[in-house]
Motif scaffolding. Structure first.
Motif, PDB file in Angstrom:
ATOM      1  N   GLY A   1      -3.440   8.640  -1.533  1.00 31.43           N
ATOM      2  CA  GLY A   1      -2.918   6.936  -0.932  1.00 31.43           C
ATOM      3  C   GLY A   1      -3.500   6.067  -2.487  1.00 31.43           C
ATOM      4  O   GLY A   1      -3.286   6.683  -3.584  1.00 31.43           O
ATOM      5  N   TYR A   2      -2.319   5.253  -2.862  1.00 29.67           N
ATOM      6  CA  TYR A   2      -2.408   4.439  -4.194  1.00 29.67           C
ATOM      7  C   TYR A   2      -1.814   3.144  -3.225  1.00 29.67           C
ATOM      8  O   TYR A   2      -1.238   3.096  -1.788  1.00 29.67           O
TER       9      TYR A   2
ATOM     10  N   LYS B   1       2.136  -6.604  -1.722  1.00 26.95           N
ATOM     11  CA  LYS B   1       1.714  -7.244  -0.659  1.00 26.95           C
ATOM     12  C   LYS B   1       2.838  -7.550   0.376  1.00 26.95           C
ATOM     13  O   LYS B   1       3.924  -6.842   0.449  1.00 26.95           O
ATOM     14  N   GLY B   2       2.632  -7.677   1.911  1.00 29.66           N
ATOM     15  CA  GLY B   2       3.205  -7.173   3.326  1.00 29.66           C
ATOM     16  C   GLY B   2       2.949  -5.808   3.206  1.00 29.66           C
ATOM     17  O   GLY B   2       3.732  -5.480   4.058  1.00 29.66           O
ATOM     18  N   GLY B   3       1.937  -4.948   2.761  1.00 24.65           N
ATOM     19  CA  GLY B   3       2.417  -3.460   2.759  1.00 24.65           C
ATOM     20  C   GLY B   3       3.065  -2.787   1.904  1.00 24.65           C
ATOM     21  O   GLY B   3       3.508  -1.111   3.079  1.00 24.65           O
ATOM     22  N   VAL B   4       3.721  -3.266   1.160  1.00 26.27           N
ATOM     23  CA  VAL B   4       5.256  -2.296   0.339  1.00 26.27           C
ATOM     24  C   VAL B   4       4.788  -1.464  -0.119  1.00 26.27           C
ATOM     25  O   VAL B   4       3.977  -1.461  -0.908  1.00 26.27           O
ATOM     26  N   MET B   5       5.159   0.050   0.179  1.00 24.59           N
ATOM     27  CA  MET B   5       4.922   1.098  -0.828  1.00 24.59           C
ATOM     28  C   MET B   5       5.204   1.672  -2.658  1.00 24.59           C
ATOM     29  O   MET B   5       6.860   0.892  -2.877  1.00 24.59           O
ATOM     30  N   GLU B   6       4.001   1.043  -3.264  1.00 19.75           N
ATOM     31  CA  GLU B   6       4.484   1.181  -4.770  1.00 19.75           C
ATOM     32  C   GLU B   6       4.616   2.668  -5.215  1.00 19.75           C
ATOM     33  O   GLU B   6       5.315   3.593  -4.330  1.00 19.75           O
TER      34      GLU B   6
ATOM     35  N   GLY C   1       6.213   8.308  -5.369  1.00 22.00           N
ATOM     36  CA  GLY C   1       6.518   9.336  -6.241  1.00 22.00           C
ATOM     37  C   GLY C   1       6.058  10.372  -5.658  1.00 22.00           C
ATOM     38  O   GLY C   1       5.362  11.404  -5.517  1.00 22.00           O
ATOM     39  N   ARG C   2       4.294  10.124  -4.915  1.00 16.26           N
ATOM     40  CA  ARG C   2       3.361  11.436  -4.136  1.00 16.26           C
ATOM     41  C   ARG C   2       4.241  11.775  -2.999  1.00 16.26           C
ATOM     42  O   ARG C   2       4.202  12.840  -2.567  1.00 16.26           O
ATOM     43  N   LEU C   3       4.411  10.635  -2.096  1.00 15.51           N
ATOM     44  CA  LEU C   3       5.356  11.249  -1.256  1.00 15.51           C
ATOM     45  C   LEU C   3       6.380  12.029  -1.126  1.00 15.51           C
ATOM     46  O   LEU C   3       6.486  13.048  -0.807  1.00 15.51           O
TER      47      LEU C   3
ATOM     48  N   PRO D   1      -6.533  -1.847   3.798  1.00 16.26           N
ATOM     49  CA  PRO D   1      -5.142  -2.446   4.126  1.00 16.26           C
ATOM     50  C   PRO D   1      -4.647  -3.352   3.856  1.00 16.26           C
ATOM     51  O   PRO D   1      -5.676  -4.293   2.642  1.00 16.26           O
ATOM     52  N   GLN D   2      -3.681  -3.634   4.362  1.00 14.32           N
ATOM     53  CA  GLN D   2      -2.662  -4.769   3.440  1.00 14.32           C
ATOM     54  C   GLN D   2      -1.720  -5.494   4.442  1.00 14.32           C
ATOM     55  O   GLN D   2      -0.759  -3.457   4.624  1.00 14.32           O
ATOM     56  N   GLY D   3      -0.874  -6.559   4.588  1.00 14.74           N
ATOM     57  CA  GLY D   3      -0.515  -6.597   5.633  1.00 14.74           C
ATOM     58  C   GLY D   3      -0.361  -5.673   6.866  1.00 14.74           C
ATOM     59  O   GLY D   3       1.059  -5.540   7.140  1.00 14.74           O
ATOM     60  N   GLY D   4      -1.375  -5.872   6.926  1.00 16.14           N
ATOM     61  CA  GLY D   4      -1.829  -5.209   8.122  1.00 16.14           C
ATOM     62  C   GLY D   4      -1.484  -4.127   8.788  1.00 16.14           C
ATOM     63  O   GLY D   4      -2.394  -3.275   9.796  1.00 16.14           O
ATOM     64  N   VAL D   5      -1.303  -3.175   7.370  1.00 12.58           N
ATOM     65  CA  VAL D   5      -1.038  -1.579   7.694  1.00 12.58           C
ATOM     66  C   VAL D   5      -2.240  -0.858   6.629  1.00 12.58           C
ATOM     67  O   VAL D   5      -2.296  -1.565   5.345  1.00 12.58           O
ATOM     68  N   THR D   6      -2.389   0.047   6.450  1.00 15.47           N
ATOM     69  CA  THR D   6      -2.891   0.913   5.631  1.00 15.47           C
ATOM     70  C   THR D   6      -2.253   1.865   5.130  1.00 15.47           C
ATOM     71  O   THR D   6      -1.279   2.222   5.136  1.00 15.47           O
ATOM     72  N   GLU D   7      -2.731   2.091   3.917  1.00 12.63           N
ATOM     73  CA  GLU D   7      -2.332   3.209   3.303  1.00 12.63           C
ATOM     74  C   GLU D   7      -1.458   4.688   3.668  1.00 12.63           C
ATOM     75  O   GLU D   7      -0.376   5.077   4.130  1.00 12.63           O
ATOM     76  N   GLY D   8      -2.638   5.516   4.568  1.00 13.27           N
ATOM     77  CA  GLY D   8      -2.349   6.080   5.673  1.00 13.27           C
ATOM     78  C   GLY D   8      -1.403   6.077   6.801  1.00 13.27           C
ATOM     79  O   GLY D   8      -0.379   7.004   6.921  1.00 13.27           O
TER      80      GLY D   8
END
Length: 351
Positions: free
Chosen positions: A187-188, A192-197, A202-204, A226-233
């Protein structure tokens, strides 16, 4: 009571390694406060002015890792024979690129306890990363006289890490031929708000490409901040499922907070899958460290992997830049490799 049990565990750990004294611990409550303050800043940061006022009179703090270092320094002043506190000082210095100061701290530990294996290997490892071969060889020679089997094991770890520095990056998805292979995607940090950077996307994208070419392979997605109530996984699995990957293929690991945690918790899942080979997916700038850490964590956890192949999201400007490894990267690779080998950054507190 919880703090007392934790510190008792630390003392047992250090006693077993020959890195402790028999001194009766005084000022324990203050030491607890300082070390806990340090670890809070390690993970989360905080109010520097408040920390100066409450813990460090007369000291101007420059950043969160400066707070961590000074927390362990103040605690060590209260009990100079507590070597776990001295290890904490050195780890904090490494985090701030105060490499020479960290090496001096490890040397001070060895002056107090010349047989301390952990201090010897950390000193050796960082000298290896710095290219100080004569110093490295001298430390290893001395350690072999005191701890021959454990030192020989670490020589193998150092050699594997040097080999990892020479890995070639795979940038295009490929058909996997090795049996019992699993994909591990790192993950990375989420925005904010659980948005993927961009790096995570790119990894996905690379994960999706190789997963489509190899529909039989299980996939581990790892990242637990966690960020915004969600985790990277969690968001990684959702993204892959939305792109057509069967959810039963995907295993979420959402406890890890850094690369060493990624390796630890992914290895536990790999063991349940009876994996013998791995395709590791991360950014190219992260791949050497991720590979070295997974190699050593699998050894530490008793999982014998035959191969760790890679597929990278290429985030260098050129191949020439990609294969020119700066000293700073080597130091970070060795730091996390040694953590994965059982050398805790903050003994009894944080691996």
């Amino acid at each position: 009571m919880k703090n007392f049990k934790l510190l008792s565990g630390i003392l047992v750990l250090l006693a077993l390694t020959g890195c402790t004294s028999t001194k009766t611990y005084e000022n324990q409550e203050k030491i607890n406060q300082l070390t806990q303050n340090g670890m809070v800043f390690y993970w989360h940061g905080g109010d520097l002015k408040k920390a100066e006022k409450e813990f460090f009179k007369g000291i101007t703090l420059k950043g969160k890792y400066d707070v961590v270092e000074n927390s362990f320094k103040e605690a060590s002043h209260l009990d100079p024979n507590r070597l776990d506190l001295r290890f904490g000082i050195a780890s904090s210095q490494i985090l701030q690129n105060k490499t020479e100061e960290a090496l001096a701290t490890y040397k001070d530990i060895l002056k107090i306890y010349p047989s301390c294996f952990e201090a010897s290997m950390l000193l050796a490892g960082y000298n290896k990363a710095l290219g100080n071969e004569d110093e490295f060889n001298s430390i290893i020679t001395n350690s072999m006289k005191i701890h021959p089997e454990k030192t020989a094991n670490f020589i193998e770890r150092f050699n594997r890490t040097e080999d990892t520095l020479n890995i070639k990056f795979e940038t295009k998805a490929y058909k996997v031929t090795d049996p019992n292979t699993a994909i591990v995607t790192l993950g990375y940090a989420l925005g904010k708000g659980g948005v993927m950077e961009k790096p995570l996307l790119g990894r996905l994208e690379q994960t999706l490409a190789i997963a489509k070419l190899n529909p039989e392979l299980p996939i581990i997605v790892t990242g637990g901040v966690p960020q915004g109530g969600v985790t990277e996984g969690f968001v990684m699995k959702n993204w892959l499922v939305e792109k057509g990957i069967a959810p039963e293929r995907i295993y979420i690991e959402d406890q890890a907070k850094d690369t060493v945690g990624n390796a630890l918790y992914s290895t536990k899942i790999l063991k349940t899958l009876n994996a013998e080979n791995v395709v590791l997916i991360s950014s190219a700038t992260h791949m050497r460290r991720a590979t070295a850490v997974l190699k050593e964590m699998s050894e530490t956890e008793g999982l014998k992997l035959n191969k760790i192949n890679n597929l990278v999201y290429f985030d260098y400007n050129s191949l020439e830049e990609a294969y020119n490894i700066p000293q700073k990267e080597k130091l970070v690779i060795y730091r996390d490799m040694m953590r994965a080998s059982g050398m805790w950054a903050y003994p009894g507190i944080q691996m």
